[in-house]
Design an enzyme around this catalytic site. Structure first.
Site, mmCIF file in Angstrom:
data_model
loop_
_atom_site.group_PDB
_atom_site.id
_atom_site.type_symbol
_atom_site.label_atom_id
_atom_site.label_comp_id
_atom_site.label_asym_id
_atom_site.label_seq_id
_atom_site.Cartn_x
_atom_site.Cartn_y
_atom_site.Cartn_z
ATOM 1 N N HIS A 188 21.280 -62.288 -29.478
ATOM 2 C CA HIS A 188 20.581 -63.171 -29.468
ATOM 3 C C HIS A 188 19.165 -62.825 -30.083
ATOM 4 O O HIS A 188 19.680 -61.613 -30.652
ATOM 5 C CB HIS A 188 19.641 -63.390 -27.618
ATOM 6 N N ASP A 190 16.071 -62.881 -29.726
ATOM 7 C CA ASP A 190 14.537 -62.948 -29.744
ATOM 8 C C ASP A 190 14.430 -61.747 -28.641
ATOM 9 O O ASP A 190 15.691 -60.398 -28.601
ATOM 10 C CB ASP A 190 14.315 -63.537 -28.850
ATOM 11 N N ASP A 225 18.623 -54.270 -28.307
ATOM 12 C CA ASP A 225 18.562 -55.440 -28.058
ATOM 13 C C ASP A 225 18.009 -56.431 -27.886
ATOM 14 O O ASP A 225 16.456 -56.620 -28.077
ATOM 15 C CB ASP A 225 18.265 -55.205 -26.073
ATOM 16 N N GLU A 259 16.626 -65.778 -25.329
ATOM 17 C CA GLU A 259 17.847 -65.242 -24.155
ATOM 18 C C GLU A 259 16.326 -64.296 -23.009
ATOM 19 O O GLU A 259 16.947 -64.256 -22.188
ATOM 20 C CB GLU A 259 18.138 -64.159 -24.417
ATOM 21 N N GLU A 260 15.384 -63.242 -23.989
ATOM 22 C CA GLU A 260 15.155 -63.015 -23.465
ATOM 23 C C GLU A 260 13.831 -63.153 -22.140
ATOM 24 O O GLU A 260 13.015 -63.457 -20.840
ATOM 25 C CB GLU A 260 13.407 -62.122 -23.823
ATOM 26 N N ASP A 288 29.461 -60.934 -25.317
ATOM 27 C CA ASP A 288 27.823 -60.735 -25.457
ATOM 28 C C ASP A 288 28.140 -59.808 -25.153
ATOM 29 O O ASP A 288 28.501 -58.926 -24.947
ATOM 30 C CB ASP A 288 27.723 -62.160 -24.101
ATOM 31 N N HIS A 581 13.736 -52.065 -23.366
ATOM 32 C CA HIS A 581 12.736 -53.544 -23.100
ATOM 33 C C HIS A 581 11.795 -52.503 -23.225
ATOM 34 O O HIS A 581 10.948 -52.577 -21.999
ATOM 35 C CB HIS A 581 13.128 -53.876 -21.383
HETATM 36 ZN ZN LIG Z 1 19.121 -58.613 -24.412
#
Ligand SMILES: [Zn+2]
Length: 607
Positions: A188, A190, A225, A259-260, A288, A581
């Protein structure tokens, strides 16, 4: 580490040394002693011991006896059948051309710059974003797309690129053999926001994409991420095309943009398009983000792709109570009652479980087999291996279905958070609000409970209702649990909340756990062989490829119908602190190169 729930542990029965004595006579002796102990214990209790307690004592003794029997008698065929086998471990599978970007210093610094540039574009997903074509906060994705187009010209020249729902990317490199199912790589675009209050804690600013050559780290939000993965995918595909690769198997690269925040507009929409065009079970495999990476578990070298993910359930608890002046309050205000509800939930955490369907059980059995076959590095000491200890007894219990609850409870009591939450449903009260004024009784209080589930959503909802109803009853609240009507409870007088008080439970968001992808397919063997080639074990040891599950969710849960083979795997060293994150997210450039090499090898091996 969190406090162990020692009360949850089964009474631990000690192993006996029977040696060569005949089993049946040992059995009779053992049964006799266990019953003797049980009766002795019962007699030592006060005379007022109720019949039901005696019943319980007898039942516990019987079940302990049963467990002991199962420890020493051979398992029945049916029991044996329930014990999962470690997936076959194929030989390392070298691709026709073996690309080594990890050994190329020029490539390392150039790719670090390309990853850094991707990080500099703040493709942030916010809660409550508007429509993709309308909310201007999405505009930054256009810049990101331009960056991809100018950085990876061959992919953009040789593939068909569709933009789905404005910002979703779907690249298709057409294969020459239409009879082969396509491969699909997902990553992803984002990233999660960076709270202003944490800015001063970043070693390098979160959107700097700064490359510290000395440490070999690219810094910034998304470096790990999931732009790390997306850039590695693009690097591998670009290199393959530069090598003159003309794939037999069509390749799709899918990149969502939300995705987030659930992936409902990105991956879900792209998945819908693919399903319409290709139909069910039309893709060979999907790779993934996720998994537990590459590492050593209990002295055994392992790679841990996730083959399934937990489900998700957000439940809102609303307590309503009559307002009024706070000079004459009831014994418990709505806030007090809410605190009792939260307390009741936290007093009953979910149970850890190991079932034949759980990939984690398979993973543990693989590791136990390797230790028992002498394939582990020197046994890690208690200090080196934090968390759950895979002792001789635990290894034996893993192969006995009746002992699985005991292993699960031991993991729950002694394991790290990762070890615990890959085998149990988590529960966290994450949001609470209520009350308006110092002199007014709160009329409305709400709390949000987030649960990452291994059981079905229905089972969890029923469980919540069972735990919360007695509390509601104590305070005389009407209960409306998940829209299933309401009933007036007793006890209204006791607290003064009265018949107008209520507790409402409602689902805010939910998804079921995904089914585990099989590990006995030739596709999984190709994945495992590729991993073994790119990430051989240390000192000549074998790297076991063992399945686990994800505690979080990914975009690929929207793609379930396209294939049975969905693997979530960032092949990074999982002990490395990539800080997804949170502050100081980073990506080791060598690990990044290994990821690119792995994807290159995987695509070649599948062709
Ligand atoms: Zn992710």
């Amino acid at each position: 580490m969190e406090k162990a729930h020692s009360r949850d542990l089964l009474p631990v029965t000690t192993a006996c040394s029977y040696g060569t004595r005949s089993r049946s006579s040992s059995w009779r002796n053992l049964a006799f002693y266990v019953l003797l102990i049980a009766v002795g214990w019962a007699l030592s209790q006060p005379a007022s011991l109720e019949l039901s307690s005696l019943h319980r004592v007898a039942r516990t003794a019987a079940s302990d006896l049963d467990l002991l029997v199962s420890d020493y008698l051979p398992l029945s065929a049916a029991q044996k059948h329930r014990v999962p086998k470690c997936p076959a471990q194929p030989a390392a599978l070298a691709p026709a051309i073996d690309w080594r970007p990890d050994l190329n210093d020029t490539w390392l610094s150039e790719s670090a710059a390309r990853l850094g540039a991707a990080v500099q574009i703040p493709t942030i997903s916010y809660d409550g974003m508007g429509e993709p074509g309308e909310d201007t906060r999405f505009q930054v994705f256009a810049t990101f797309h331009e960056h991809l187009a100018s950085t990876y010209p061959l992919i953009h020249e040789r593939s068909e690129l569709r933009k789905i729902n404005t910002w979703g990317l779907l690249y298709k490199v057409a294969g020459t053999d239409a009879s082969l199912k396509p491969s699909l790589l997902a990553a992803h675009q984002d990233v999660v926001p960076v709270p202003d209050e944490t800015l001063d804690q970043w070693e390098h600013p979160p959107f700097s994409g700064y490359y510290d050559e000395q440490k070999g780290l690219v810094w910034g939000r998304g470096s790990s991420d999931d732009k790390g993965m997306l850039v590695a995918v693009m690097e591998a595909a670009e290199y393959l095309l530069a090598e003159g690769w003309a794939p037999k198997r069509t390749l799709y690269i899918l990149s969502g943009f939300d995705e987030e925040v659930g992936g409902g507009r990105g991956a879900m929409e792209i998945g819908r398009v693919l399903l319409e065009e290709l139909g069910e079970d039309s893709i060979e495999f999907i790779l993934d983000e996720g998994g537990l990476g590459i590492g050593q578990e209990h002295g055994v070298d392992v790679a841990m792709p996730a083959v399934g993910e937990k489900g998700y359930l957000d439940v809102k608890m609303d307590v309503r109570a009559p307002g009024g002046h706070s000079s004459m309050p009831p014994d418990h205000t709505a806030i007090g009652i809410m605190s009792k509800l939260v307390e009741a939930l936290e007093a009953k955490p979910h149970e850890a479980k190991l079932t034949p369907q759980s990939p984690v059980l398979t993973h543990l059995i693989c590791v136990a087999d390797a230790i028992d076959a002498g394939h582990a590095a020197s046994r890690p000491t208690r200090k080196q291996q934090e968390g759950f200890q895979l002792t001789k007894k635990m290894r034996k219990y893993l192969r006995n279905p009746r002992r699985w609850p005991s292993v699960a409870m031991t993991i729950d009591a002694t394991g790290t958070r990762v070890e615990r939450f890959i085998i149990k449903t988590s529960q966290a009260v994450d949001v609470i609000g209520g009350g308006a004024k110092a002199n007014a009784l709160p009329e409305y209080v709400s709390a949000l409970v987030n649960q990452r589930i291994i059981e079905g959503t229905e089972e969890i909802m029923q469980r919540m209702e069972r735990v919360l109803r007695p509390v509601a009853k104590r305070f005389g609240l009407k209960v409306d649990a998940f829209g299933k009507g309401s009933s007036l409870q007793d006890g209204a007088q006791q607290t003064g909340v009265g018949a107008s008080g209520s507790l409402t439970l409602s689902v805010v968001e939910s998804s079921e756990p995904t089914p585990a992808s099989p590990t006995n397919t030739s596709a999984f063997a190709t994945l495992a062989g590729t991993i073994k080639h790119v990430f051989p074990g240390e000192n000549g040891r074998e790297r076991l490829v063992t399945p686990v599950i994800m505690t979080g969710n990914t975009d690929s849960r929207h793609l379930l119908k396209l294939t049975r083979n969905i693997w979530k795997f960032n092949p990074n060293t999982y002990s490395s602190k990539s800080a997804k994150h949170t502050v100081n997210e980073n990506m080791g450039i060598r690990s990044h190169a290994e990821t690119a090499r792995f994807i290159h090898a995987l695509l070649r091996n599948f062709d």
